[in-house]
Design an enzyme around this catalytic site. Structure first.
Site, PDB file in Angstrom:
ATOM      1  N   PRO A 183      31.564  50.580  44.720  1.00  0.00           N
ATOM      2  CA  PRO A 183      31.355  52.031  44.644  1.00  0.00           C
ATOM      3  C   PRO A 183      29.888  52.372  44.434  1.00  0.00           C
ATOM      4  O   PRO A 183      29.169  51.662  43.725  1.00  0.00           O
ATOM      5  CB  PRO A 183      32.206  52.446  43.444  1.00  0.00           C
ATOM      6  CG  PRO A 183      32.309  51.217  42.603  1.00  0.00           C
ATOM      7  CD  PRO A 183      32.313  50.066  43.567  1.00  0.00           C
TER       8      PRO A 183
ATOM      9  N   GLY B 194      29.187  57.648  47.183  1.00  0.00           N
ATOM     10  CA  GLY B 194      29.783  56.986  48.329  1.00  0.00           C
ATOM     11  C   GLY B 194      30.337  55.651  47.861  1.00  0.00           C
ATOM     12  O   GLY B 194      30.436  55.405  46.663  1.00  0.00           O
ATOM     13  N   SER B 195      30.692  54.788  48.804  1.00  0.00           N
ATOM     14  CA  SER B 195      31.216  53.480  48.408  1.00  0.00           C
ATOM     15  C   SER B 195      31.474  52.635  49.637  1.00  0.00           C
ATOM     16  O   SER B 195      31.670  53.151  50.739  1.00  0.00           O
ATOM     17  CB  SER B 195      32.543  53.594  47.631  1.00  0.00           C
ATOM     18  OG  SER B 195      32.391  54.328  46.450  1.00  0.00           O
ATOM     19  N   ASN B 196      31.503  51.318  49.419  1.00  0.00           N
ATOM     20  CA  ASN B 196      32.084  50.384  50.371  1.00  0.00           C
ATOM     21  C   ASN B 196      33.268  49.714  49.685  1.00  0.00           C
ATOM     22  O   ASN B 196      33.246  49.495  48.468  1.00  0.00           O
ATOM     23  CB  ASN B 196      31.114  49.264  50.761  1.00  0.00           C
ATOM     24  CG  ASN B 196      29.770  49.769  51.216  1.00  0.00           C
ATOM     25  OD1 ASN B 196      29.681  50.667  52.029  1.00  0.00           O
ATOM     26  ND2 ASN B 196      28.711  49.177  50.689  1.00  0.00           N
TER      27      ASN B 196
ATOM     28  N   ASN C 218      32.952  55.070  53.889  1.00  0.00           N
ATOM     29  CA  ASN C 218      32.814  56.524  53.849  1.00  0.00           C
ATOM     30  C   ASN C 218      32.903  57.198  55.205  1.00  0.00           C
ATOM     31  O   ASN C 218      32.688  58.408  55.297  1.00  0.00           O
ATOM     32  CB  ASN C 218      31.527  56.971  53.131  1.00  0.00           C
ATOM     33  CG  ASN C 218      31.412  56.373  51.749  1.00  0.00           C
ATOM     34  OD1 ASN C 218      30.387  55.812  51.395  1.00  0.00           O
ATOM     35  ND2 ASN C 218      32.473  56.458  50.969  1.00  0.00           N
TER      36      ASN C 218
END
Length: 804
Positions: A251, A229-231, A510
């Site tokens: 990430p 996932g990631s921001n 996400n």
């Protein structure tokens, strides 16, 4: 041979680059690679990457060449995709051997750009192979410092085709874990079994459709929770203090294996000057910045594959119906070598099946898709995609966010990722422009099967399930149509894909593109995600963090982001779930009669939990926090795989206020009481004190030293995601914050950049850079980037390697 020196200027007076590829190592072993051409740049990259991670890379080339069973045995576990150890060596080998036998990568390489690699890509990869092989030749397999592959027969020189196969494997990994096993184990039923299968009634079909959609949805939700996932947050001129634009790249990638990220700075004077990180072994920067643009990627809600339900002939199940005529499936004998228990080498051969739409699969994430009256075929949107290499080489040289959009649209190579970017001009960009199945809303309405409609439209109380399609394979018109505006057959027109440019902020954590900025919700085809639906708590936390900092209402001095405030807000490790529910949970805990709750036949006294949670007033998952681990366990049992709006809230979700709703947890709900009791029971069973500090539980061992790691699960609404788990039988971090970078642009001068690679540059336990940045990350620290020649030259103990 390579030569090593301390200090030294790599470029001549004209700034044309050194005669030979040169690697300057600054603090924490970060290589600054400079060359006069793309081949030389790739040579430096390949040499430095092999030096840090030769065993991880060699293991990857073993996988994509379908040789794991030959050297490591067929029963070992591996991970071709995003998750850890998802299949056997044998199944992985059969999957990649099929790709090899079909000559797929070779055909893609033979195409002219933009379908095939651009000339710069080919030159860089040619150089990468030279650099990798040079390091291996200089060191020798028997003298490698990493014990995990020292002397191994499977460590060998590589070819350019090895690198392209690796790149292709990375591009298709969004579907590999999900469907690999089902494709290589699919076998037709006996004719008698198919012939005696009676056609189900309408009621039975509906019941089966609901069950299948629910089970696949649950499997997809679980897979997304356990994978990457990631921001990413891009801030424009209105939101930056002392600058014109700013980016936070965060990430959440695996901490082990082929999907580790590796940091570098790549320069050809006058052509490219880019710094950041890439998936190990890809000689370009995937996430990073150049002189004018900074960008990151987050995992999108697009499903990079689709299924086709084909009706089979009950007397001959390898025949299927299309447009009223029977077609014969193609069969393919795929063989791989395997090491037997006695050390001898044998061979395993399977027959794999395919339709006009793609390979037949009989499972998805372990859930069976029976091949009886019908079969399911897979179409992978990225199977013919090597364009992603052109995409990243283009991003490395972008001049502003409009240039970024142009690269994304013309290459359409990004696989299952969003792109978030900012530039020196003060623009913040969100773009979900990628390789997407061309399933418009009208096409979906016309062609989805009964199960497909339920799954695609997500009429399920599950968290963050991508809209997977199951289309009617009996009609050729239901295949993904070709669009003249798309970069390749079967892709959605990039002009229909969402993008947003603003001067305050955009971001993604996400969720779907809908709420990149709540002031300007986006619309898009359903195949790309959902709209007007609850956002995850992590998305809420990202948006609220941006809004409060820009407004100056977060308790920190001033208004607008600076590197100091951006770092503090990320590593504050605040939990949105705790902000919303902790006070109510404490009150509910204190109100339980006698403190006794029945859990699986055991009476659990939860009274000790009440003061622990009441004392956790900071709502954070910093290393010294007490009560945070108890709350994490409680939330695990309370939310599970449900969407956040399915919890017992008094105020339901309101699409007109998606950042603040739902809210007000119903403390009188039995779900709250039971979840807390289960958390207490689980911690006591594990021998963990309820008031344990996070540092007592969440830590990793590097070189015999235990390092506490701050952060926590994304479902808690913590931006600094850390997912602990078992790795090779030991507690470690499975995935989470990996290459974290923040970049601030000003009107003039070089970008101001700070980064930390959470698991450090090298997977080699004997490397000095095996845990150095891990300790820095644990302490909440950052590496101040050296980007200009003056900054690099000023490095204490600068080490220079010239590749003769």
């Amino acid at each position: 041979m390579s030569t090593t020196a301390v200090g030294g200027a790599p470029a001549d007076a004209a700034g044309t680059g050194p005669e030979r590829p040169t690697i300057r190592y600054t603090e924490y072993g970060i290589p600054h690679i400079i060359a006069s051409d793309w081949e030389g740049l790739g040579t430096g990259y390949g040499y430095a990457a092999a030096k840090d991670n030769i065993c991880t890379l060699a293991d990857t080339y073993l996988m994509v060449n379908a040789e794991r069973s030959r050297y490591l045995g067929p029963d070992g576990k591996t991970s071709p995709g995003q998750n850890q150890n998802t299949t056997t060596n044998l199944n992985s080998d059969l999957y990649f051997q099929r790709i090899k036998d079909n000559g797929l990568v070779e055909r893609l390489l033979a195409q002219p750009a933009p379908d095939g690699p651009e000339p710069e890509v080919k030159e860089a990869i040619r150089g990468y192979v030279q650099g990798y092989n040079r390091y291996l030749a200089e060191t020798g397999v028997d003298n490698l410092s990493d014990p995990s592959c020292r002397g191994a027969a499977w460590v060998r020189p590589i070819t350019e085709l090895d690198v392209y196969r690796h790149a292709h494997a990375e591009i298709i990994m969004g579907s590999a874990d999900v469907l690999l096993d089902g494709q290589v184990t699919a076998a037709p039923p006996g004719a008698s079994a198919a012939a005696t299968a009676s056609a189900p009634s309408s009621e039975e079909r509906t019941k089966t459709a609901k069950k299948t959609a629910k089970k696949i949805g649950e499997a997809l939700a679980a897979s997304r929770r356990q994978s990457m996932g990631s921001n990413a947050l891009a801030v424009g001129s209105q939101g930056v203090s002392g600058g014109t634009g700013m980016l936070l790249a965060n990430p959440h990638f695996p901490w082990h294996g082929k999907n580790r990220m590796w940091q570098s700075h790549l320069t050809i004077p006058g052509k490219v000057n880019v710094s950041g990180a890439s998936l190990l072994g890809l000689p370009a920067v995937n996430i990073g910045h150049n002189d004018d643009v900074a960008w990151s990627h987050t995992v999108a809600t697009v499903a990079p594959f689709g299924l086709f339900d084909v009706q089979v002939d009950p007397l001959n199940p390898t025949m299927y119906l299309v447009d009223g005529a029977w077609e014969r499936m193609t069969s393919q004998q795929v063989s791989v070598e395997v090491r037997n228990a006695d050390g001898t080498i044998g061979k395993v051969t399977r027959t794999l099946w395919a339709t006009r739409y793609g390979p037949v699969t009989t499972s998805i994430l372990g859930y069976p898709l029976p091949w009886v009256v019908s079969a399911h075929a897979v179409r992978d949107v990225n199977m013919n995609n090597l364009r992603a290499l052109n995409t990243w080489f283009g991003l490395d040289r972008a001049k502003d966010v409009h240039d970024v959009v142009n690269v994304l649209e013309t290459t359409q190579g990004v696989p299952f990722f969003n792109t978030v970017a900012t530039d020196r001009k003060g623009n913040a960009l969100y773009a979900d422009i990628q390789a997407v199945p061309n399933i418009t809303d009208a096409h979906a309405q016309s062609c989805l099967t009964e199960t497909g409609k339920l799954l695609f439209n997500q009429s399920l109380p599950l968290s963050n399930v991508p809209p997977v399609s199951i289309l009617d394979g009996k009609r050729s018109a239901c295949d993904w149509p070709d669009d003249p505006n798309a970069a390749a057959p079967g892709l959605l027109d990039p002009a229909k894909q969402p993008r947003l440019i603003r001067s305050d902020f955009v971001g993604n954590a996400n969720d779907s593109p809908w709420l990149a900025n709540p002031a300007q919700p986006l619309s898009f085809p359903r195949v790309m995600g959902d709209m007007a639906t609850p956002r995850s708590l992590r998305t809420q936390e990202l948006i609220l963090t941006a809004q409060k900092r820009i407004d100056g209402t977060d308790g920190l001095p001033g208004r607008g982001f600076t590197p100091e405030t951006m770092g503090k807000l990320l590593f504050a490790d605040n939990s949105r779930a705790a902000d919303l529910t902790l006070d109510t949970t404490v009150a509910a805990c204190q109100g339980v009669a006698f403190g006794l709750v029945l859990v699986d036949g055991n009476l659990v006294d939860i009274r000790e939990a009440c003061p622990v949670l009441a004392g956790w007033k900071s709502h954070d998952f910093t290393a010294d926090s007490r009560g945070s681990w108890l709350f994490a366990n409680y939330w695990h049992y309370l939310q599970g795989s449900q969407r956040v709006d399915k919890l017992p809230w008094r105020v339901p979700f309101d699409p007109n206020d998606p950042v603040h709703t739902p809210n007000s947890l119903d403390g009188g709900s039995s779900a709250v009481r039971d979840a807390l009791a289960r958390a207490v029971f689980a911690m006591r069973k594990a021998g963990i004190p309820l008031n344990a500090a996070l540092s007592d539980v969440q830590k990793i061992t590097r070189g015999g030293e235990q390092i506490p790691i701050h952060g926590s699960f994304g479902v808690l609404g913590v931006l600094n995601v850390i997912e602990p788990g078992q790795v090779d039988g030991k507690l470690d971090i499975v995935f989470g914050s990996s290459f974290v970078q923040q970049v601030r642009f000003t009107a003039e001068g070089p970008p101001e950049t700070y980064s930390v690679l959470a698991y450090s540059q090298s997977a080699n336990p004997n490397s000095p850079h095996y845990a150095d940045q891990t300790k820095l990350f644990a302490a909440g620290g950052w590496v101040t980037e050296r980007f200009t020649e003056e900054q690099i030259s000023a490095t204490p103990d600068l080490r220079v390697v010239v590749l003769d």
